[in-house]
Write an enzyme that holds these catalytic residues in place. Structure first.
Site, PDB file in Angstrom:
ATOM      1  N   LEU A 169     -43.114  52.716 -35.512  1.00  0.00           N
ATOM      2  CA  LEU A 169     -44.170  53.106 -34.578  1.00  0.00           C
ATOM      3  C   LEU A 169     -43.616  53.302 -33.158  1.00  0.00           C
ATOM      4  O   LEU A 169     -42.799  52.506 -32.701  1.00  0.00           O
ATOM      5  CB  LEU A 169     -45.216  51.977 -34.555  1.00  0.00           C
ATOM      6  N   ILE A 175     -63.453  58.635 -19.600  1.00  0.00           N
ATOM      7  CA  ILE A 175     -62.005  58.787 -19.802  1.00  0.00           C
ATOM      8  C   ILE A 175     -61.217  58.052 -18.716  1.00  0.00           C
ATOM      9  O   ILE A 175     -60.051  57.723 -18.912  1.00  0.00           O
ATOM     10  CB  ILE A 175     -61.624  60.296 -19.816  1.00  0.00           C
ATOM     11  N   TRP A 197     -55.176  49.718  -8.669  1.00  0.00           N
ATOM     12  CA  TRP A 197     -54.673  49.075  -7.435  1.00  0.00           C
ATOM     13  C   TRP A 197     -55.823  48.703  -6.512  1.00  0.00           C
ATOM     14  O   TRP A 197     -55.664  47.903  -5.601  1.00  0.00           O
ATOM     15  CB  TRP A 197     -53.717  49.997  -6.668  1.00  0.00           C
ATOM     16  N   HIS A 202     -57.641  38.923 -19.447  1.00  0.00           N
ATOM     17  CA  HIS A 202     -56.395  39.718 -19.532  1.00  0.00           C
ATOM     18  C   HIS A 202     -55.377  39.005 -20.428  1.00  0.00           C
ATOM     19  O   HIS A 202     -54.680  39.635 -21.214  1.00  0.00           O
ATOM     20  CB  HIS A 202     -55.792  39.932 -18.141  1.00  0.00           C
ATOM     21  N   ASP A 227     -60.508  48.181 -22.646  1.00  0.00           N
ATOM     22  CA  ASP A 227     -61.419  47.787 -21.569  1.00  0.00           C
ATOM     23  C   ASP A 227     -62.300  46.619 -21.999  1.00  0.00           C
ATOM     24  O   ASP A 227     -62.596  46.465 -23.182  1.00  0.00           O
ATOM     25  CB  ASP A 227     -62.282  48.996 -21.169  1.00  0.00           C
ATOM     26  N   SER A 279     -54.377  51.546 -14.654  1.00  0.00           N
ATOM     27  CA  SER A 279     -54.559  52.925 -14.181  1.00  0.00           C
ATOM     28  C   SER A 279     -54.111  53.052 -12.731  1.00  0.00           C
ATOM     29  O   SER A 279     -53.997  52.055 -12.005  1.00  0.00           O
ATOM     30  CB  SER A 279     -56.032  53.336 -14.305  1.00  0.00           C
ATOM     31  N   SER A 280     -53.900  54.306 -12.320  1.00  0.00           N
ATOM     32  CA  SER A 280     -53.501  54.532 -10.925  1.00  0.00           C
ATOM     33  C   SER A 280     -54.605  54.086  -9.965  1.00  0.00           C
ATOM     34  O   SER A 280     -54.354  53.893  -8.784  1.00  0.00           O
ATOM     35  CB  SER A 280     -53.124  56.006 -10.715  1.00  0.00           C
TER      36      SER A 280
END
Ligand code: IPE
Ligand code: IPE
Ligand code: MG
Length: 255
Positions: A137, A196, A75, A43, A26, A71-72
């Site tokens: 990884l 979170i 949008w 970004h 973030d 994240s959902s």
């Protein structure tokens, strides 16, 4: 059945290096704003931070790195920003997947991919197939991911596969999107917010949480080491007392 033990039903072995690190990347927008740049510039720089952190995790012997990319709820952002993020994701897939493969990294994406452009989905599937057998990884990118979505899709799968049977913790966990990884040992959120944001709700039950004001484009190997140092200083009790943990330690010899 899940390949890994649950932190609420068993006590996992813990070491100096977290096996699984999960990061909410973030602060890209604020990084750009501070420089009088458009948010999207943040970004773009964020992708460079991803490269550095993937490399650093692999070098330190971290087994799984899970990155929250979209994240959902993202949008809800202005459509120009969402479009830019999708283009950036596609570009990163085009440019990075072969490099990941050459470095022995296993690449996975979790989240509801149904709203994505089929070209992006094709690149994801190709990358996952190409790198599936790699020994290094495991890098997971969470895209259009939400912790509630994950728990619901797992519960629905349990119900469809054996209707009428009670849903147990074990059955549910083995149908979560991250069924191939142990629960995260260390959670990092950059950018100063301490929440979170619907990331791995189920899996963070006993994860050590670390919040840093460092903005994601400024996060790198040194900042990762600080997070790991903080992780090492924690006492992971999993419900037990500190005295129980001390008693279980090897005792120094006397005389
Ligand atoms: C995180 O940075 C990246 C995504 C959510 C895609 P933000 O874009 O949320 O940056 P801030 O929080 O506005 O600074
Ligand atoms: C969380 O960051 C999601 C990602 C980093 C992908 P957000 O910036 O969207 O979270 P909120 O809205 O501040 O909680
Ligand atoms: Mg943000």
């Amino acid at each position: 059945m899940s390949a890994f033990e649950s932190t609420t039903t068993a006590i996992p072995e813990t070491g100096e290096v977290p096996r699984h690190v999960a990061i909410i990347m973030d602060g890209n927008g604020r990084w750009a704003k501070k420089r009088f740049l458009p948010r999207v510039a943040g970004h773009r720089r964020g992708v460079e931070a991803v490269r550095e952190v993937v490399k650093a995790c692999a070098a330190r012997g971290v087994e799984c790195l899970t990155l929250f990319a979209f994240s959902s709820e993202n949008w809800r952002r202005p459509s120009e920003e969402v479009t830019f993020l999708m283009q950036l994701f596609l570009k990163a897939l085009e440019q990075e997947v072969d490099k990941l493969h050459r470095n022995g990294i296993r690449f996975r994406v979790i989240g509801d991919l149904s709203p994505f452009d089929p070209v992006i989905v094709e690149h994801i599937r190709r990358g996952e197939a190409l790198t599936a057998a790699n020994p290094g990884l495991t890098l997971t990118v969470a895209a259009n991911y939400g912790g509630r979505w994950d728990i619901l899709q797992a519960a629905n799968r349990c119900r469809e596969e054996s209707p009428g049977e009670p849903i147990t913790e074990e059955r549910l966990a083995s149908r979560l999107a991250l069924d191939y990884a142990p629960e995260p040992d260390l959670f990092i959120r950059t950018g100063g917010e301490e929440r979170i944001s619907n990331f791995l709700l189920w899996q963070l039950a006993y994860t050590e949480l670390y919040f840093t004001p460092v903005l994601w484009p400024d996060f790198g190997a040194a900042a990762l080491d600080e997070a790991i140092a903080s992780y090492r200083s924690r006492e992971r009790r999993f419900g037990r007392t500190s005295e129980q943990l001390q008693a279980a330690l090897p005792q120094p010899r006397v005389g």
